[in-house]
Scaffold this motif. Structure first.
Motif, PDB file in Angstrom:
ATOM      1  N   VAL A 229     -14.429   0.735   1.981  1.00  0.00           N
ATOM      2  CA  VAL A 229     -14.558  -0.252   3.055  1.00  0.00           C
ATOM      3  C   VAL A 229     -15.549  -1.351   2.664  1.00  0.00           C
ATOM      4  CG1 VAL A 229     -15.317  -0.586   5.433  1.00  0.00           C
ATOM      5  CG2 VAL A 229     -13.899   1.385   4.849  1.00  0.00           C
ATOM      6  N   VAL A 230     -16.666  -0.968   2.033  1.00  0.00           N
ATOM      7  CA  VAL A 230     -17.647  -1.966   1.587  1.00  0.00           C
ATOM      8  C   VAL A 230     -17.029  -2.887   0.541  1.00  0.00           C
ATOM      9  CG1 VAL A 230     -19.837  -2.280   0.384  1.00  0.00           C
ATOM     10  CG2 VAL A 230     -19.627  -0.530   2.160  1.00  0.00           C
ATOM     11  N   LYS A 231     -16.268  -2.307  -0.389  1.00  0.00           N
ATOM     12  CA  LYS A 231     -15.585  -3.140  -1.380  1.00  0.00           C
ATOM     13  C   LYS A 231     -14.628  -4.112  -0.702  1.00  0.00           C
ATOM     14  CE  LYS A 231     -15.605  -0.136  -5.465  1.00  0.00           C
ATOM     15  NZ  LYS A 231     -14.753   0.594  -6.435  1.00  0.00           N
ATOM     16  N   GLY A 232     -13.937  -3.644   0.315  1.00  0.00           N
ATOM     17  CA  GLY A 232     -13.019  -4.526   1.026  1.00  0.00           C
ATOM     18  C   GLY A 232     -13.730  -5.720   1.643  1.00  0.00           C
ATOM     19  N   GLY A 233     -14.883  -5.488   2.249  1.00  0.00           N
ATOM     20  CA  GLY A 233     -15.644  -6.601   2.816  1.00  0.00           C
ATOM     21  C   GLY A 233     -16.102  -7.577   1.744  1.00  0.00           C
ATOM     22  N   ILE A 234     -16.573  -7.043   0.604  1.00  0.00           N
ATOM     23  CA  ILE A 234     -17.013  -7.925  -0.489  1.00  0.00           C
ATOM     24  C   ILE A 234     -15.838  -8.728  -1.032  1.00  0.00           C
ATOM     25  CG2 ILE A 234     -17.972  -7.958  -2.816  1.00  0.00           C
ATOM     26  CD1 ILE A 234     -19.592  -5.477  -2.076  1.00  0.00           C
TER      27      ILE A 234
ATOM     28  N   CYS B 206      -8.400  -2.626   4.753  1.00  0.00           N
ATOM     29  CA  CYS B 206      -8.564  -1.577   3.743  1.00  0.00           C
ATOM     30  C   CYS B 206      -8.364  -0.191   4.355  1.00  0.00           C
ATOM     31  CB  CYS B 206      -9.942  -1.677   3.092  1.00  0.00           C
ATOM     32  SG  CYS B 206     -10.100  -3.068   1.956  1.00  0.00           S
ATOM     33  N   VAL B 207      -8.910   0.023   5.538  1.00  0.00           N
ATOM     34  CA  VAL B 207      -8.702   1.308   6.220  1.00  0.00           C
ATOM     35  C   VAL B 207      -7.216   1.535   6.469  1.00  0.00           C
ATOM     36  CG1 VAL B 207      -9.170   2.611   8.321  1.00  0.00           C
ATOM     37  CG2 VAL B 207     -10.998   1.260   7.252  1.00  0.00           C
ATOM     38  N   TYR B 208      -6.546   0.493   6.911  1.00  0.00           N
ATOM     39  CA  TYR B 208      -5.111   0.602   7.161  1.00  0.00           C
ATOM     40  C   TYR B 208      -4.348   0.853   5.863  1.00  0.00           C
ATOM     41  CZ  TYR B 208      -0.416  -0.756   8.624  1.00  0.00           C
ATOM     42  OH  TYR B 208       0.938  -0.781   8.874  1.00  0.00           O
TER      43      TYR B 208
ATOM     44  N   SER C 263       0.829  -1.210   0.000  1.00  0.00           N
ATOM     45  CA  SER C 263       0.000   0.000   0.000  1.00  0.00           C
ATOM     46  C   SER C 263       0.863   1.260   0.000  1.00  0.00           C
ATOM     47  CB  SER C 263      -0.925  -0.003   1.222  1.00  0.00           C
ATOM     48  OG  SER C 263      -1.770  -1.128   1.204  1.00  0.00           O
ATOM     49  N   GLY C 264       1.941   1.251   0.783  1.00  0.00           N
ATOM     50  CA  GLY C 264       2.826   2.408   0.774  1.00  0.00           C
ATOM     51  C   GLY C 264       3.439   2.644  -0.591  1.00  0.00           C
ATOM     52  N   LEU C 265       3.851   1.560  -1.269  1.00  0.00           N
ATOM     53  CA  LEU C 265       4.433   1.712  -2.605  1.00  0.00           C
ATOM     54  C   LEU C 265       3.386   2.154  -3.625  1.00  0.00           C
ATOM     55  CD1 LEU C 265       6.792  -1.400  -2.736  1.00  0.00           C
ATOM     56  CD2 LEU C 265       7.433   1.001  -2.452  1.00  0.00           C
ATOM     57  N   VAL C 266       2.170   1.654  -3.504  1.00  0.00           N
ATOM     58  CA  VAL C 266       1.111   2.070  -4.438  1.00  0.00           C
ATOM     59  C   VAL C 266       0.815   3.558  -4.271  1.00  0.00           C
ATOM     60  CG1 VAL C 266      -1.343   1.813  -4.973  1.00  0.00           C
ATOM     61  CG2 VAL C 266       0.081  -0.211  -4.669  1.00  0.00           C
ATOM     62  N   GLY C 267       0.690   4.016  -3.014  1.00  0.00           N
ATOM     63  CA  GLY C 267       0.468   5.449  -2.802  1.00  0.00           C
ATOM     64  C   GLY C 267       1.616   6.294  -3.312  1.00  0.00           C
TER      65      GLY C 267
ATOM     66  N   GLY D 207      -6.921   0.982  -2.497  1.00  0.00           N
ATOM     67  CA  GLY D 207      -6.782   0.361  -1.181  1.00  0.00           C
ATOM     68  C   GLY D 207      -7.473  -0.993  -1.114  1.00  0.00           C
ATOM     69  N   ALA D 208      -8.735  -1.029  -1.574  1.00  0.00           N
ATOM     70  CA  ALA D 208      -9.488  -2.280  -1.528  1.00  0.00           C
ATOM     71  C   ALA D 208      -8.950  -3.297  -2.525  1.00  0.00           C
ATOM     72  CB  ALA D 208     -10.966  -2.005  -1.800  1.00  0.00           C
ATOM     73  N   ILE D 209      -8.627  -2.853  -3.746  1.00  0.00           N
ATOM     74  CA  ILE D 209      -8.164  -3.798  -4.771  1.00  0.00           C
ATOM     75  C   ILE D 209      -6.836  -4.423  -4.378  1.00  0.00           C
ATOM     76  CG2 ILE D 209      -7.328  -3.965  -7.136  1.00  0.00           C
ATOM     77  CD1 ILE D 209      -9.449  -2.042  -7.985  1.00  0.00           C
ATOM     78  N   MET D 210      -5.861  -3.591  -4.002  1.00  0.00           N
ATOM     79  CA  MET D 210      -4.546  -4.126  -3.668  1.00  0.00           C
ATOM     80  C   MET D 210      -4.603  -5.021  -2.430  1.00  0.00           C
ATOM     81  SD  MET D 210      -2.887  -3.158  -6.162  1.00  0.00           S
ATOM     82  CE  MET D 210      -1.427  -4.019  -5.604  1.00  0.00           C
ATOM     83  N   THR D 211      -5.406  -4.654  -1.463  1.00  0.00           N
ATOM     84  CA  THR D 211      -5.546  -5.509  -0.285  1.00  0.00           C
ATOM     85  C   THR D 211      -6.199  -6.832  -0.658  1.00  0.00           C
ATOM     86  OG1 THR D 211      -5.764  -3.538   1.099  1.00  0.00           O
ATOM     87  CG2 THR D 211      -6.436  -5.628   2.060  1.00  0.00           C
ATOM     88  N   GLY D 212      -7.214  -6.780  -1.507  1.00  0.00           N
ATOM     89  CA  GLY D 212      -7.855  -8.010  -1.948  1.00  0.00           C
ATOM     90  C   GLY D 212      -6.904  -8.923  -2.703  1.00  0.00           C
TER      91      GLY D 212
END
Length: 380
Positions: free
Chosen positions: A321-326, A278-280, A182-186, A219-224
């Protein structure tokens, strides 16, 4: 026969005791390492009419499969030339080995290349496989929904301690890799935006780009994707190993539903931890953008965060956040589905883990595209 270092090399003595009979006498050591003669040495003696060939191996001091191969080739040549072969001079063991070598002839066309399957047949086979895979996926989703309904009624048979263990493995233990990616993506988003926006003197909008991009999508995509490669593959390997060890069959025999006892805890754990991750990831990605903004664009830290706060709406944060849960549910479904479909071999476990990663990533990308169209139509 056992080899002897003093044995002479292979010797071949050919004579004609009768006009139509050829007497072939073998002597010395007939082993493959001794340099055996070729069967063509007999050809000059076959120029005259020969109806019968007699073998004699009494003077052979050592032999192995090299002698059997030589005899086999000679016998085949005699059959082609209609010459009778007398094997009475061979030992019983050698005759049995020759009979065994000729007992099962090679099937005609066995060495030919396989025929190419027609294009329509391949398309049909792929269509059948796709239909079967879709049916299995829908059945698995249906069984999972029924297990979730039993959970809501308090009738699901699983242990909450397992949920806590899976929450730890897919939550806190995943923070290092999520932080790095996430840090590298940002940082990359901010760097790419800085190169273009600096040409127009609009460097401050890097905060908008990173903030909205991380909270709504990245955030959601990369975490997923990270969880699909890390946790989804782990779920598939765990359940696949249980399939190999027949542990899942034991659960079924005991009347315990594998979907409730094995799949449901994993799905709950990942669905609960993915929004937090995702929040993190959003926070770490924004901090990555801060590095570029303060280091390359001379934007102060306060100015950057003020601009980010003004650009990012609450709906953007909630949507991510909703995307992260899905995506967490999809990753858990992919991993558990491939694990339950695993075969009964060690290679099948690896294939299940690989398939779980691919399936999870494909589901994430397709679902994100659908959600993008839906949110655009709703004006979100």
């Amino acid at each position: 026969m056992p080899p002897n270092a003093t044995d002479p090399g292979p010797q071949l003595h050919i004579s004609r005791p009768q006009e139509d009979t050829l007497f072939v006498q073998f002597a010395g050591s007939w082993r493959m390492q001794d340099g055996l003669p070729a069967t063509t040495e007999l050809q000059p003696f076959l120029d005259a009419p020969v109806r019968r060939m007699v073998f004699d191996v009494q003077d052979v001091t050592a032999w192995d499969t090299g002698l059997l191969t030589f005899l086999r080739k000679v016998i085949q040549q005699n059959q082609q030339q209609q010459i009778e072969t007398d094997q009475s001079g061979l030992p019983d063991g050698m005759r049995r080995l020759l009979a065994l070598a000729t007992a099962v002839p090679a099937r005609e066309g066995a060495a030919s290349s396989p025929k190419r399957t027609p294009l329509l047949a391949r398309i049909g086979a792929q269509g059948i496989c796709l239909w079967a895979a879709s049916r299995d996926f829908i059945e698995f989703i249906g069984e999972t929904c029924l297990a979730f309904l039993k959970l809501l009624r308090g009738q699901a048979s699983f242990r909450w301690s397992d949920v806590l263990v899976y929450m730890q493995s897919s939550g806190s233990q995943a923070l290092p890799i999520v932080s790095l990616i996430s840090g590298l993506v940002g940082l990359i988003l901010a760097f790419m935006g800085a190169i273009q926006l600096r040409q127009f003197g609009a460097q401050i909008f890097v905060a908008d780009l990173v903030g909205i991009g991380m909270t709504r999508e990245m955030g959601a995509i990369m975490t997923g994707i990270i969880m699909a490669g890390r946790t989804g593959a782990a779920f598939a390997a765990q359940l696949g190993t249980m399939q190999v060890n027949e542990e899942i069959d034991a659960y079924i025999t005991l009347g315990i539903s594998p979907i409730e006892f094995l799949v449901l805890p994993r799905m709950l754990a990942l669905a609960l931890m993915m929004p937090l991750l995702c929040v993190y990831a959003d926070l770490v990605g924004i901090l990555g953008g801060v590095v570029v903004a303060t280091g390359m664009l001379d934007i102060s830290l306060v100015e950057y965060f003020n601009k980010t706060q003004a650009a990012v709406r609450l709906i953007d944060f909630i949507l991510g956040v909703v995307k992260g849960g899905i995506f967490g549910v999809l990753v858990a479904i992919a991993g558990c589905l491939r694990g339950m479909q695993c075969g009964r071999s060690a290679a099948a476990v690896g294939e299940a883990a690989t398939s779980a990663v691919v399936t999870g990533i494909v589901l994430i990308i397709v679902t994100d595209g659908i959600l993008a169209v839906v949110t655009d139509a709703l004006g979100i």
